[in-house]
Design a protein around this motif. Structure first.
Motif, PDB file in Angstrom:
ATOM      1  N   LEU A 146      12.183 -10.846  22.369  1.00  0.00           N
ATOM      2  CA  LEU A 146      13.490 -10.182  22.278  1.00  0.00           C
ATOM      3  C   LEU A 146      13.752  -9.298  23.495  1.00  0.00           C
ATOM      4  N   TYR A 147      12.672  -8.953  24.180  1.00  0.00           N
ATOM      5  CA  TYR A 147      12.808  -8.372  25.526  1.00  0.00           C
ATOM      6  C   TYR A 147      12.163  -9.378  26.485  1.00  0.00           C
ATOM      7  N   THR A 148      12.828  -9.676  27.587  1.00  0.00           N
ATOM      8  CA  THR A 148      12.305 -10.672  28.522  1.00  0.00           C
ATOM      9  C   THR A 148      10.945 -10.216  29.053  1.00  0.00           C
ATOM     10  N   ARG A 149      10.013 -11.164  29.108  1.00  0.00           N
ATOM     11  CA  ARG A 149       8.644 -10.751  29.431  1.00  0.00           C
ATOM     12  C   ARG A 149       7.922 -11.798  30.260  1.00  0.00           C
ATOM     13  N   ILE A 150       6.790 -11.363  30.809  1.00  0.00           N
ATOM     14  CA  ILE A 150       5.919 -12.278  31.543  1.00  0.00           C
ATOM     15  C   ILE A 150       4.982 -12.919  30.533  1.00  0.00           C
ATOM     16  N   VAL A 151       4.982 -14.254  30.491  1.00  0.00           N
ATOM     17  CA  VAL A 151       4.060 -14.915  29.550  1.00  0.00           C
ATOM     18  C   VAL A 151       2.846 -15.518  30.254  1.00  0.00           C
ATOM     19  N   GLU A 152       2.955 -15.731  31.568  1.00  0.00           N
ATOM     20  CA  GLU A 152       1.790 -16.238  32.312  1.00  0.00           C
ATOM     21  C   GLU A 152       1.775 -15.643  33.714  1.00  0.00           C
ATOM     22  N   VAL A 159       5.428 -16.615  34.977  1.00  0.00           N
ATOM     23  CA  VAL A 159       6.315 -17.388  34.104  1.00  0.00           C
ATOM     24  C   VAL A 159       6.967 -16.391  33.154  1.00  0.00           C
ATOM     25  N   ILE A 160       8.306 -16.450  33.055  1.00  0.00           N
ATOM     26  CA  ILE A 160       9.001 -15.488  32.189  1.00  0.00           C
ATOM     27  C   ILE A 160       9.677 -16.201  31.021  1.00  0.00           C
ATOM     28  N   ARG A 161       9.789 -15.426  29.921  1.00  0.00           N
ATOM     29  CA  ARG A 161      10.450 -15.947  28.726  1.00  0.00           C
ATOM     30  C   ARG A 161      11.297 -14.823  28.117  1.00  0.00           C
ATOM     31  N   GLY A 162      12.460 -15.184  27.592  1.00  0.00           N
ATOM     32  CA  GLY A 162      13.317 -14.197  26.948  1.00  0.00           C
ATOM     33  C   GLY A 162      14.765 -14.575  27.121  1.00  0.00           C
ATOM     34  N   SER A 201      17.420 -23.048  37.972  1.00  0.00           N
ATOM     35  CA  SER A 201      15.969 -23.217  37.771  1.00  0.00           C
ATOM     36  C   SER A 201      15.661 -23.949  36.468  1.00  0.00           C
ATOM     37  N   PRO A 202      14.616 -24.778  36.470  1.00  0.00           N
ATOM     38  CA  PRO A 202      14.197 -25.415  35.217  1.00  0.00           C
ATOM     39  C   PRO A 202      13.847 -24.339  34.191  1.00  0.00           C
ATOM     40  N   ASP A 238      10.385 -20.107  29.536  1.00  0.00           N
ATOM     41  CA  ASP A 238       9.209 -20.301  30.390  1.00  0.00           C
ATOM     42  C   ASP A 238       9.587 -20.748  31.797  1.00  0.00           C
ATOM     43  N   VAL A 239      10.222 -19.836  32.498  1.00  0.00           N
ATOM     44  CA  VAL A 239      10.718 -20.124  33.848  1.00  0.00           C
ATOM     45  C   VAL A 239       9.701 -19.617  34.877  1.00  0.00           C
TER      46      VAL A 239
END
Ligand code: FAD
Length: 461
Positions: A146-152, A159-162, A201-202, A238-239
């Motif tokens: 729910l807050y954009t974050r770094i997943v990797e 890699v960011i997700r949110g 971006s993909p 997962d960008v």
């Protein structure tokens, strides 16, 4: 870059939706065409006094800042947003500590600003997270995305997700400048992320709300039919973001610097728009009063005088923010925090009162004036020509069209959109109040009060 090259640049694989429909060609889709045409016109249109390069020049003085705001507020919004975004990055870099740990971010920011300048990229501030339950921190949310974050983390990037919501112009711009929505605390490192992501971006998907009047009603909406950016609901699935585009990755102590810097520049832009818009409202009120023959009536004059005071106070705040700009060590002018926030707050809070005055002055025809088709059909036109005029020089068509404009500018759905945007841009009203209070010289105010009271500060002899 010329207008056609800009249009072509939108075919970069971007995944854009409108009302559930996947938009295959943003440049020609009816809901995006007006915005695309406006942005395209901003590319190299020297004839109309616009210099696209203005969007990339950091003002070195108050005078340059004033000139930049004047030239850009009158133009299509992504130009101003680009300048605001890049200046916010510049301000952030300037406010980061001088030590080695941040040197890489500063040099990446410089590199990115230069890249945008070289390639004439349009950038949009991409800050507002979905946020979930407002009273809970990112880590306390039911869903950490729910807050954009770094997943990797990888050796060459992150890699960011949110999701970032309400992002003006995202679908027609090139770069999403992702910044944390607020201060992150120790333990919230994964949410302390700032970076630049190309729109195509993909993994990036944008759903849009487009504040555009129906295509067949453009004559009835003389102002809003010429503008209106799509508001993007931007999802990052997962960008991957390469290192050279990452400006913060976990340093919680500087997460708020981005939002504060962006807020400052967005609020200055908001105040500049409101100052110009307020003068336009004064002009509209006076034209309506003249068209109705009431401009000399005392209560009408009084309402217009109130509007003049509002318009002038907003402009005064803007002017004070610019005149008191601080020159950073890097040599560019940043507006004064207190005046910027006060001007934006005051302008947004009181704008609805100006609209009320206009509605009172205009009378009912602001809603019920005959439609453009009635002007076109000789049968109905005859009644417009007979019953809509008021005085020599004010014929039926002019007065009818003036009412259309007044409705479009003050009560249409586009007008409502603009009103909410003015309140929310750069954060809601509370955000401005908070920053204004932080920068106000309270010690001086207390000192004056103690002096008047002939009292020493409490606790001192
Ligand atoms: C037309 C439009 C265009 C926009 N363009 C952009 C853009 O280009 N880029 C971008 O990043 N954003 C953009 N925004 C987003 C804008 O900055 C936000 O709407 C604003 O920051 C408020 O966030 P929110 O909408 O999530 O509302 P909320 O955060 O839900 O706020 C609603 C109310 O609750 C209060 N509130 C919420 N949480 C708290 C809390 N924890 N403590 C105290 N008070 C709280 C707020 O102060 C406010 O009064 C745009 C918004 C609009 C309407």
């Amino acid at each position: 870059v010329n207008p056609d090259e800009y249009r072509a640049s939108l075919a970069d694989g971007r995944r854009v939706f409108y009302d559930g429909e996947l938009v295959t060609d943003v440049a020609t889709h009816p809901k995006f065409r007006v915005a695309v045409d406006n942005v395209a016109a901003g590319y190299g249109d020297g004839e109309r006094g616009l210099n696209s390069a203005d969007a990339y020049k950091f003002p070195a003085s108050s005078d340059e800042l004033r000139a930049r705001m004047e030239s850009l507020t009158g133009w299509e919004p992504t130009l101003l947003m680009t300048l605001e975004s890049l200046l916010a990055l510049g301000t952030t870099a300037s406010r980061m500590p001088a030590d080695e740990a941040f040197a890489k971010y500063r040099s990446r920011i410089d590199g990115f600003v230069e890249f945008c300048k070289q390639h004439d990229r349009r950038c949009v501030p991409t800050i507002s997270d979905a946020k979930g339950h407002r009273a809970l921190s990112p880590a306390q949310q039911a869903d950490p995305d729910l807050y954009t974050r770094i997943v990797e983390h990888h050796a060459d990037g992150i890699v960011i997700r949110g999701a970032k919501l309400h992002i003006s112009g995202a679908a027609v711009a090139h770069e999403l400048l992702v910044m944390p929505t607020k201060r992150m605390k120790p333990g919230e490192e994964q949410w302390a992320v700032a970076c630049a992501v190309p729109v195509g971006s993909p993994g990036v998907t944008i759903m849009n709300a487009v504040p555009l009047p129906p295509a067949d009603e453009w004559e009835y909406h003389p102002n809003s039919s010429h503008g209106g950016l799509p508001e993007g609901f931007v999802v990052f699935d997962d960008v991957f973001v390469p290192n050279e585009r990452v400006f913060l990755a976990g340093e919680v102590e500087h997460s708020a610097t981005f939002a504060h810097s962006m807020g400052l520049w967005q609020r200055l832009g908001g105040a500049a728009h409101m100052a110009e818009g307020a003068d336009r409202l004064v002009g509209l009120a006076r034209l309506l009063a003249e068209a109705n023959g009431v401009e000399k009536i005392p209560h009408i004059r009084e309402k217009i005088a109130d509007m003049i005071i509002y318009a002038t106070l907003v402009r005064s705040g803007l002017e004070a923010a610019i005149e008191n700009a601080v020159i950073t060590p890097e040599g560019f002018a940043t507006p004064d925090e207190l005046y910027t926030n006060v001007a934006k707050y005051y302008g947004a809070l009181n704008r609805d009162r100006m609209l009320t005055f206009i509605h009172d002055i205009a009378g009912g025809a602001i809603l019920t004036a005959p439609l453009p088709g009635d002007l076109a059909n000789p049968e109905t036109r005859a009644y417009v020509d007979k019953y809509m005029p008021t005085r020599p020089g004010i014929d039926g068509e002019y007065r009818t069209r003036l009412f259309h404009a007044a409705r479009d500018l003050t009560v249409s759905s586009a007008a409502g959109h603009h009103q909410v945007a003015m309140i929310m841009s750069g954060g809601g009203l509370f955000a401005q109040k908070l920053v204004a209070t932080m920068h106000y010289d309270l010690a001086h105010a207390k000192q004056l009060a103690l002096k008047a009271a002939r009292l020493d500060p409490p606790g001192k002899g």
